[in-house]
Design a protein around this motif. Structure first.
Motif, PDB file in Angstrom:
ATOM      1  N   ALA A 179       8.374   7.768  -2.211  1.00 41.11           N
ATOM      2  CA  ALA A 179       9.214   6.881  -2.972  1.00 41.11           C
ATOM      3  C   ALA A 179      10.005   6.991  -1.947  1.00 41.11           C
ATOM      4  CB  ALA A 179       9.049   7.897  -4.153  1.00 41.11           C
ATOM      5  N   ARG A 180      11.249   7.702  -1.814  1.00 44.14           N
ATOM      6  CA  ARG A 180      12.439   7.924  -1.479  1.00 44.14           C
ATOM      7  C   ARG A 180      12.874   6.675  -0.077  1.00 44.14           C
ATOM      8  NH1 ARG A 180      14.149   9.923   3.031  1.00 44.14           N
ATOM      9  NH2 ARG A 180      12.629  11.679   3.083  1.00 44.14           N
ATOM     10  N   ILE A 181      11.210   6.413   0.728  1.00 43.61           N
ATOM     11  CA  ILE A 181      11.464   6.209   1.692  1.00 43.61           C
ATOM     12  C   ILE A 181      10.586   3.854   1.048  1.00 43.61           C
ATOM     13  CG2 ILE A 181      10.086   4.583   3.654  1.00 43.61           C
ATOM     14  CD1 ILE A 181       9.804   7.847   3.538  1.00 43.61           C
ATOM     15  N   PHE A 182       9.660   3.987  -0.025  1.00 39.62           N
ATOM     16  CA  PHE A 182       9.260   2.715  -0.073  1.00 39.62           C
ATOM     17  C   PHE A 182      10.533   2.136  -0.933  1.00 39.62           C
ATOM     18  CE2 PHE A 182       4.958   3.394  -0.498  1.00 39.62           C
ATOM     19  CZ  PHE A 182       4.405   2.885   0.552  1.00 39.62           C
ATOM     20  N   THR A 183      11.311   2.579  -2.117  1.00 35.20           N
ATOM     21  CA  THR A 183      12.622   2.181  -2.343  1.00 35.20           C
ATOM     22  C   THR A 183      13.263   1.646  -1.208  1.00 35.20           C
ATOM     23  OG1 THR A 183      12.492   3.530  -3.990  1.00 35.20           O
ATOM     24  CG2 THR A 183      14.402   3.011  -4.574  1.00 35.20           C
ATOM     25  N   LYS A 184      13.336   2.392  -0.025  1.00 34.60           N
ATOM     26  CA  LYS A 184      14.766   1.481   0.733  1.00 34.60           C
ATOM     27  C   LYS A 184      14.239   0.841   1.542  1.00 34.60           C
ATOM     28  CE  LYS A 184      16.612   5.780   2.687  1.00 34.60           C
ATOM     29  NZ  LYS A 184      17.079   6.715   3.492  1.00 34.60           N
ATOM     30  N   SER A 185      13.151  -0.254   1.071  1.00 34.67           N
ATOM     31  CA  SER A 185      12.759  -0.754   2.065  1.00 34.67           C
ATOM     32  C   SER A 185      13.033  -2.128   1.050  1.00 34.67           C
ATOM     33  CB  SER A 185      11.788  -1.335   2.268  1.00 34.67           C
ATOM     34  OG  SER A 185      10.777  -2.361   3.156  1.00 34.67           O
ATOM     35  N   PRO A 186      13.130  -3.265   1.090  1.00 31.93           N
ATOM     36  CA  PRO A 186      14.032  -4.516   0.548  1.00 31.93           C
ATOM     37  C   PRO A 186      12.506  -5.348  -0.382  1.00 31.93           C
ATOM     38  CG  PRO A 186      14.951  -5.251   2.611  1.00 31.93           C
ATOM     39  CD  PRO A 186      14.371  -4.227   2.904  1.00 31.93           C
ATOM     40  N   LEU A 187      11.613  -5.142   0.710  1.00 34.99           N
ATOM     41  CA  LEU A 187      10.338  -5.389   0.383  1.00 34.99           C
ATOM     42  C   LEU A 187       9.402  -5.441  -0.963  1.00 34.99           C
ATOM     43  CD1 LEU A 187       7.212  -7.133   1.325  1.00 34.99           C
ATOM     44  CD2 LEU A 187       7.178  -5.052   2.619  1.00 34.99           C
ATOM     45  N   PHE A 188       9.433  -3.993  -1.156  1.00 33.17           N
ATOM     46  CA  PHE A 188      10.062  -3.147  -2.120  1.00 33.17           C
ATOM     47  C   PHE A 188      10.645  -2.384  -3.311  1.00 33.17           C
ATOM     48  CE2 PHE A 188       6.524  -1.738   1.277  1.00 33.17           C
ATOM     49  CZ  PHE A 188       5.014  -2.014   0.028  1.00 33.17           C
ATOM     50  N   GLU A 189      11.792  -3.464  -3.280  1.00 32.24           N
ATOM     51  CA  GLU A 189      12.823  -2.746  -4.586  1.00 32.24           C
ATOM     52  C   GLU A 189      12.744  -3.337  -5.435  1.00 32.24           C
ATOM     53  OE1 GLU A 189      16.384  -5.363  -3.285  1.00 32.24           O
ATOM     54  OE2 GLU A 189      17.443  -4.137  -5.176  1.00 32.24           O
ATOM     55  N   LEU A 217       9.824  -1.685  -7.251  1.00 33.52           N
ATOM     56  CA  LEU A 217       8.497  -1.968  -7.361  1.00 33.52           C
ATOM     57  C   LEU A 217       7.835  -0.502  -6.735  1.00 33.52           C
ATOM     58  CD1 LEU A 217       7.477  -4.818  -5.190  1.00 33.52           C
ATOM     59  CD2 LEU A 217       8.013  -5.120  -7.531  1.00 33.52           C
ATOM     60  N   GLN A 218       7.039   0.096  -7.469  1.00 33.41           N
ATOM     61  CA  GLN A 218       6.166   1.095  -7.269  1.00 33.41           C
ATOM     62  C   GLN A 218       5.877   1.623  -5.547  1.00 33.41           C
ATOM     63  OE1 GLN A 218       6.089   4.115  -9.309  1.00 33.41           O
ATOM     64  NE2 GLN A 218       7.648   3.035 -10.773  1.00 33.41           N
ATOM     65  N   PRO A 219       5.864   2.579  -5.433  1.00 30.65           N
ATOM     66  CA  PRO A 219       5.430   2.377  -4.142  1.00 30.65           C
ATOM     67  C   PRO A 219       3.841   3.026  -4.337  1.00 30.65           C
ATOM     68  CG  PRO A 219       7.225   4.709  -5.022  1.00 30.65           C
ATOM     69  CD  PRO A 219       6.413   3.885  -5.719  1.00 30.65           C
ATOM     70  N   ILE A 220       3.440   2.323  -2.758  1.00 32.80           N
ATOM     71  CA  ILE A 220       1.924   2.099  -3.154  1.00 32.80           C
ATOM     72  C   ILE A 220       1.195   3.581  -3.166  1.00 32.80           C
ATOM     73  CG2 ILE A 220      -0.559   1.010  -1.165  1.00 32.80           C
ATOM     74  CD1 ILE A 220       1.683  -1.570  -0.661  1.00 32.80           C
ATOM     75  N   SER A 221      -0.083   3.667  -3.804  1.00 37.47           N
ATOM     76  CA  SER A 221      -0.675   4.957  -3.716  1.00 37.47           C
ATOM     77  C   SER A 221      -1.615   5.555  -2.579  1.00 37.47           C
ATOM     78  CB  SER A 221      -1.455   5.800  -5.270  1.00 37.47           C
ATOM     79  OG  SER A 221      -2.370   4.545  -5.097  1.00 37.47           O
ATOM     80  N   GLY A 222      -1.371   6.950  -2.571  1.00 37.53           N
ATOM     81  CA  GLY A 222      -2.218   7.281  -1.079  1.00 37.53           C
ATOM     82  C   GLY A 222      -1.264   6.913   0.713  1.00 37.53           C
ATOM     83  N   SER A 223      -0.029   6.926   0.108  1.00 38.95           N
ATOM     84  CA  SER A 223       0.540   6.403   1.224  1.00 38.95           C
ATOM     85  C   SER A 223       1.133   8.261   2.340  1.00 38.95           C
ATOM     86  CB  SER A 223       1.900   5.983   1.491  1.00 38.95           C
ATOM     87  OG  SER A 223       1.768   4.327   0.534  1.00 38.95           O
ATOM     88  N   THR A 224       1.696   8.254   3.342  1.00 42.04           N
ATOM     89  CA  THR A 224       1.681   9.674   3.428  1.00 42.04           C
ATOM     90  C   THR A 224       2.674   9.430   5.169  1.00 42.04           C
ATOM     91  OG1 THR A 224      -0.592   9.322   5.692  1.00 42.04           O
ATOM     92  CG2 THR A 224      -0.551  10.682   3.453  1.00 42.04           C
ATOM     93  N   VAL A 225       3.605  10.180   5.538  1.00 39.82           N
ATOM     94  CA  VAL A 225       4.407   9.891   6.121  1.00 39.82           C
ATOM     95  C   VAL A 225       3.710  10.453   7.424  1.00 39.82           C
ATOM     96  CG1 VAL A 225       6.924  10.789   6.876  1.00 39.82           C
ATOM     97  CG2 VAL A 225       6.032  10.441   4.510  1.00 39.82           C
ATOM     98  N   VAL A 226       4.731   9.460   7.891  1.00 33.38           N
ATOM     99  CA  VAL A 226       4.195   9.803   9.858  1.00 33.38           C
ATOM    100  C   VAL A 226       5.220  10.173  10.660  1.00 33.38           C
ATOM    101  CG1 VAL A 226       1.520   8.840   9.438  1.00 33.38           C
ATOM    102  CG2 VAL A 226       3.576   7.860  10.592  1.00 33.38           C
ATOM    103  N   THR A 227       5.371  11.044  11.835  1.00 30.40           N
ATOM    104  CA  THR A 227       5.833  10.584  12.559  1.00 30.40           C
ATOM    105  C   THR A 227       6.019  10.298  14.323  1.00 30.40           C
ATOM    106  OG1 THR A 227       6.362  12.976  13.222  1.00 30.40           O
ATOM    107  CG2 THR A 227       8.162  12.419  11.473  1.00 30.40           C
ATOM    108  N   VAL A 228       6.138   9.707  14.839  1.00 27.84           N
ATOM    109  CA  VAL A 228       6.008   9.744  16.434  1.00 27.84           C
ATOM    110  C   VAL A 228       7.353   9.510  17.716  1.00 27.84           C
ATOM    111  CG1 VAL A 228       4.319   8.121  16.692  1.00 27.84           C
ATOM    112  CG2 VAL A 228       5.996   7.477  15.945  1.00 27.84           C
ATOM    113  N   ASP A 229       6.966  10.540  18.774  1.00 23.84           N
ATOM    114  CA  ASP A 229       8.360  10.767  19.443  1.00 23.84           C
ATOM    115  C   ASP A 229       8.931   9.988  19.863  1.00 23.84           C
ATOM    116  OD1 ASP A 229       8.281  13.362  18.463  1.00 23.84           O
ATOM    117  OD2 ASP A 229       7.169  14.478  20.304  1.00 23.84           O
TER     118      ASP A 229
END
Lengths: 242, 242
Positions: A28-38, A40-52
Motif C-alpha cells: 500500500a505504501r508503494i502504491f501511495t507514493k506513485s502519481p498514477l495511484f495517488e 486510489l486503492q492498491p490493486i489486490s493480489g500485488s506483491t513486492v519483488v526485488t532484483v539485484d
C-alpha cells in the motif's frame, strides 16, 4: 574501460526477480507514493519483488503476466537486436513499467536493474479488472501511454531529422530533469552513464558520443569526469537539441 | 517528375476543413462504421467536415479543440522541421486522428488530405466527458494509443538499428496491408506513392529510396510503374525488414 554486458549474455538473460516477504502495508505504501495511484486503492493480489543490480526484472519477449510499479532503484528498458542494443527508456521510483502486458502476451523489451531494484508486481488480470471499473485510473493510464507515445514519436522524428549532436544534447537535458542534483557548476546528473549507454539511447556509436561529449565540454556546456556529467548550460543544450 | 508540396508552403498551411451540411443520421452512420465506436453511441456535438486534396484537416501546432474520425479519403500526418518533413502516419476510413487534443492544446503534426477527405469532428470536451463515463470506449482508446506507441517505438528502434533497405521493406509490407488490392503478380499497393513520400516515412532521401526500389525490382520482390508498386514477394520483404 567502459563496458556493457555482452549482447550474448543480455539475450540469455531471463527474469530474475525474487518475491520478497511483504505485508499489505508495504504494498500500500508503494502504491501511495506513485502519481498514477495517488488517492486510489492498491490493486489486490500485488506483491513486492526485488532484483539485484544488472539482473532482469523481466525479459524481452518473455511471458507478460504482470505490470510493475517501481518502488526504489532504476531500470533501463533495453531492446536487443542481433548486432545492437537500444535503450528504449528509463524507469525510476513511482513509475510504471511493463504496462504492455495489459495488451500483449509478451514484454516488448527487457527491464534491467541499474541498481538494486524493488517493485510492486501487479497481476495483469487484476489490473485489467480494476481498469474496467475505475475511470480515474483508466484516464491517468491513457495519459501516461499517450505521453510515452509522444516521446517515442519525438525520438524517431529526431532520428530522421536531427544530428547525433542534437540527440545527445536532448538526452542530457532530459537526464538533468530526471536525475538532476543541484551543483555549484549547474546540474549534476546523479547517475553514472557510460558513453555506450548514451549511444544506445541516441542511436549512435560509443566513439561518436565520446567525440560529441568532448566537444560539448570544450565549449563549457557540460563538465565531465568519473562517468559523471554536469550540465553547465542547459539553455545552450536545449538550443542545440532542436 | 516526383514532387511534394514545397516545405515553405507546408509550413504556411493552416486548417482548411469546411463544415458540411449534415444530419445526425450522417454523423451516426460514420461513427457506426468505425471499429472504435462499434456498438457505442455517437458523441454528441459532432459535425461532418470536408477538406479538398492537398489541404490540411488540421495544422501542426495549431489549437487542438477536436478529435477527428475519418469517414472517407486518406490523410498523411506530417511533422515539419526547418529542413525536412517526416511522415508520422497515415489515417484512412474508420480511423481516429488528432486524439492528442484530448491531452494537449495543440496538434503534434499536420493532417494533410491525400484525396478529398470527409471526417467527423468531435469536440474535445464532449469526447472527454464521454470517456469519463464510458469504460468500453476508454478501454478501446487506451489500446489504440498503446498500438500507436508500439509502432512509434518500433520505428525509432529500426531507425537506430536497421538499414534503410530494411525500413523500406517494412514500409512496403505495411503499405500492402493498408492499401493492398489483389493482383495477378501479388498485391498492388492501391495508392500512388512518390519516392520522396516513402523517404519521409523511412527517414532517408528520395535518391536512396529510388536506388533501393530499383534493386528490389531487379530481384523480383516488387514491380513498379506509373507511381504504383506491386508487392510480389511479401515473405522476402518481411525477411529483409528484420
Amino acid at each position: 574501460v567502459i563496458r556493457e554486458m555482452p549482447i550474448a549474455k543480455a539475450y540469455a538473460s531471463t527474469p530474475q526477480a525474487r518475491r520478497s516477504p511483504t505485508s499489505p502495508a508495504d504494498v500500500a505504501r508503494i502504491f501511495t507514493k506513485s502519481p498514477l495511484f495517488e488517492g486510489l486503492q492498491p490493486i489486490s493480489g500485488s506483491t513486492v519483488v526485488t532484483v539485484d543490480r544488472r539482473r532482469a526484472l523481466y525479459g524481452q519477449a518473455t511471458r507478460a503476466d504482470a505490470v510493475l510499479l517501481v518502488a526504489s532503484g532504476r531500470a533501463r528498458l533495453i531492446k536487443t537486436a542481433p548486432d545492437r542494443t537500444t535503450t528504449m527508456a528509463y524507469r525510476g521510483p513511482g513509475e510504471l513499467t511493463g504496462e504492455e502486458s495489459l495488451f500483449s502476451d509478451s514484454y516488448d523489451c527487457e527491464a534491467r536493474a541499474l541498481d538494486r531494484l524493488e517493485a510492486v508486481r501487479i497481476p495483469v488480470e487484476q489490473f485489467r479488472a480494476r481498469l474496467d471499473k475505475d475511470a480515474v485510473l483508466a484516464g491517468r493510464l491513457l495519459r501516461l501511454v499517450q505521453e510515452r507515445r509522444a516521446s517515442a514519436e519525438r525520438r524517431f522524428e529526431a532520428a530522421f531529422t536531427r544530428s547525433v549532436e542534437a540527440r545527445v544534447a536532448a538526452f542530457l537535458v532530459e537526464a538533468a530533469v530526471r536525475w538532476g542534483i543541484k551543483h555549484e557548476l549547474g546540474t549534476l546528473v546523479g547517475v553514472k552513464l557510460t558513453h555506450l549507454e548514451i549511444a544506445s539511447y541516441v542511436g549512435s556509436t560509443r566513439e561518436t558520443v565520446t567525440v560529441i561529449l568532448g566537444e560539448l565540454k570544450r565549449r563549457h556546456l557540460i563538465e565531465t569526469g568519473h562517468r559523471r556529467i554536469i550540465v553547465r548550460d542547459r539553455e545552450a543544450l536545449l538550443r542545440l537539441s532542436v
